[in-house]
Design an enzyme around this catalytic site. Sequence first.
Site, short mmCIF file in Angstrom:
data_model
loop_
_atom_site.label_atom_id
_atom_site.label_comp_id
_atom_site.label_asym_id
_atom_site.label_seq_id
_atom_site.Cartn_x
_atom_site.Cartn_y
_atom_site.Cartn_z
N HIS A 1 0.87 -1.18 0.00
CA HIS A 1 0.00 0.00 0.00
C HIS A 1 0.91 1.23 0.00
O HIS A 1 1.76 1.38 0.89
CB HIS A 1 -0.93 -0.02 1.22
N GLU B 1 1.88 3.64 3.09
CA GLU B 1 2.31 3.06 4.37
C GLU B 1 3.83 3.17 4.44
O GLU B 1 4.57 2.23 4.11
CB GLU B 1 1.79 1.62 4.46
N HIS C 1 3.26 -3.54 6.86
CA HIS C 1 2.20 -2.56 6.60
C HIS C 1 2.03 -1.62 7.79
O HIS C 1 2.51 -1.90 8.89
CB HIS C 1 0.84 -3.27 6.42
N GLU D 1 1.37 -5.51 10.88
CA GLU D 1 0.78 -4.18 11.00
C GLU D 1 1.53 -3.46 12.11
O GLU D 1 1.57 -3.92 13.25
CB GLU D 1 -0.72 -4.27 11.35
O1 LIG Z 1 -6.15 -0.42 7.99
C1 LIG Z 1 -6.79 -1.11 7.21
O2 LIG Z 1 -8.03 -1.04 7.13
C2 LIG Z 1 -6.10 -2.07 6.30
C3 LIG Z 1 -4.69 -2.36 6.72
C4 LIG Z 1 -4.13 -3.38 5.75
O3 LIG Z 1 -3.72 -3.00 4.68
N1 LIG Z 1 -4.16 -4.65 6.14
C5 LIG Z 1 -3.83 -5.71 5.26
C6 LIG Z 1 -3.99 -7.04 5.97
C7 LIG Z 1 -3.68 -8.19 5.05
C8 LIG Z 1 -3.94 -9.57 5.67
O4 LIG Z 1 -5.11 -9.88 5.95
O5 LIG Z 1 -2.97 -10.33 5.81
C9 LIG Z 1 -4.76 -5.61 4.10
O6 LIG Z 1 -5.97 -5.34 4.32
O7 LIG Z 1 -4.33 -5.81 2.97
ZN LIG Z 2 -1.42 -2.12 4.15
#
Ligand SMILES: O=C(O)CCC(=O)N[C@@H](CCC(=O)O)C(=O)O
Ligand SMILES: [Zn+2]
EC number: 3.5.1.96
Length: 336
Positions: free
Chosen positions: A59, A62, A151, A215
């Site tokens: 993303h 980030e 992320h 995260e």
């Molecule tokens: O903050 C958010 O709403 C999204 C944060 C984010 O990008 N999280 C990843 C997690 C990926 C996973 O489930 O492994 C995403 O949503 O792509």
């Molecule tokens: Zn992300």
Amino acid sequence: MLALGKLLELTLAGHEPAAKIQLTHEGARLRWLAEGALEITPPAASDNGLDLLLSAGIHGNETAPIELLDRLLRGIARGELKPRARILFLFGNPAAIRRGERFIEQDINRLFNGRHEQHTGVEAMRACDLEHLAATFFNNPERTRLHYDLHTAIRGSKIEQFALYPWQEGRPRSKRELARLEAAGIEAVLLHNKSSITFSAYTYSQLGAEAFTLELGKARAFGQNQEVNLQRLELRLQQIVEGCEPEQESGDLQELKLFAVAREVIKHSDAFQMHLPDGVENFSELPVGYLLAEDLAGMRWVVEEQGARIIFPNPKVKNGLRAGILIVPAEDAALV
Ligand SMILES: O=C(O)CCC(=O)N[C@@H](CCC(=O)O)C(=O)O
Ligand SMILES: [Zn+2]
């Protein structure tokens, strides 16, 4: 410093380096593979058999994890960090990083495990390229394979730093990897319970890597990440790169909170509504009976699970995608 250590600068400028291969004084080889992609090969005599994939900027907004990888790579290019692992550094979505936006046309982290084949555009092409880069890197099943996809989140979080552990039928979770994450300052791990279309899900299920999405705090612009404390993770990554991690102290994972996915909330239509305050933080608890979301044809998401919490609530995602995850504490996760 070797010029290839400036991968981030090259990527931000959209430049291809003239020299694609450079060697440090100690004989580690840096090889530019493609935009935002650089491979490190340690001298053969020091190679400890680990293949480590470090990705950030899947993303584009980030930036704290992008800055972290930039520091690690510069340390290697200056000869201050002496790698004993093979490493692949990837900046996931260069076009989005240049714009400082999550994505250009669509979320690249919903295009893996082949999903890119059903789409066109910059992110679909990049997801295809990233799959090939990762598959080529992890091409030797005799070596140990580890992937951290770094992320930061859109919103604040009651638990600042946490990991998401992908799922594969019949595959046990690694206690050793969880202990490693705990030592790196990760406070909680969410155990997925079905296959997914994220980058870490791809490297985990298709390439046999131990893989995690990490995260690490709230997404902010370049240079504004003072509140994201990456010291413990950075130290642990330096140790993994140099093959000098301290012996895993605890086997009991006392500090690590484990959660399981109870339900994913999928947005089906433009009528989708989520009933949460704007500033709600990740890991906020929701009481049983709470009406979380509604969609067309009277579809309702009402909380039924004791101890439920919400993460990644985002009613603005495209129709058909995940608009949030309801999670619950996981007591009996099978670990080996
Ligand atoms: O903050 C958010 O709403 C999204 C944060 C984010 O990008 N999280 C990843 C997690 C990926 C996973 O489930 O492994 C995403 O949503 O792509
Ligand atoms: Zn992300």
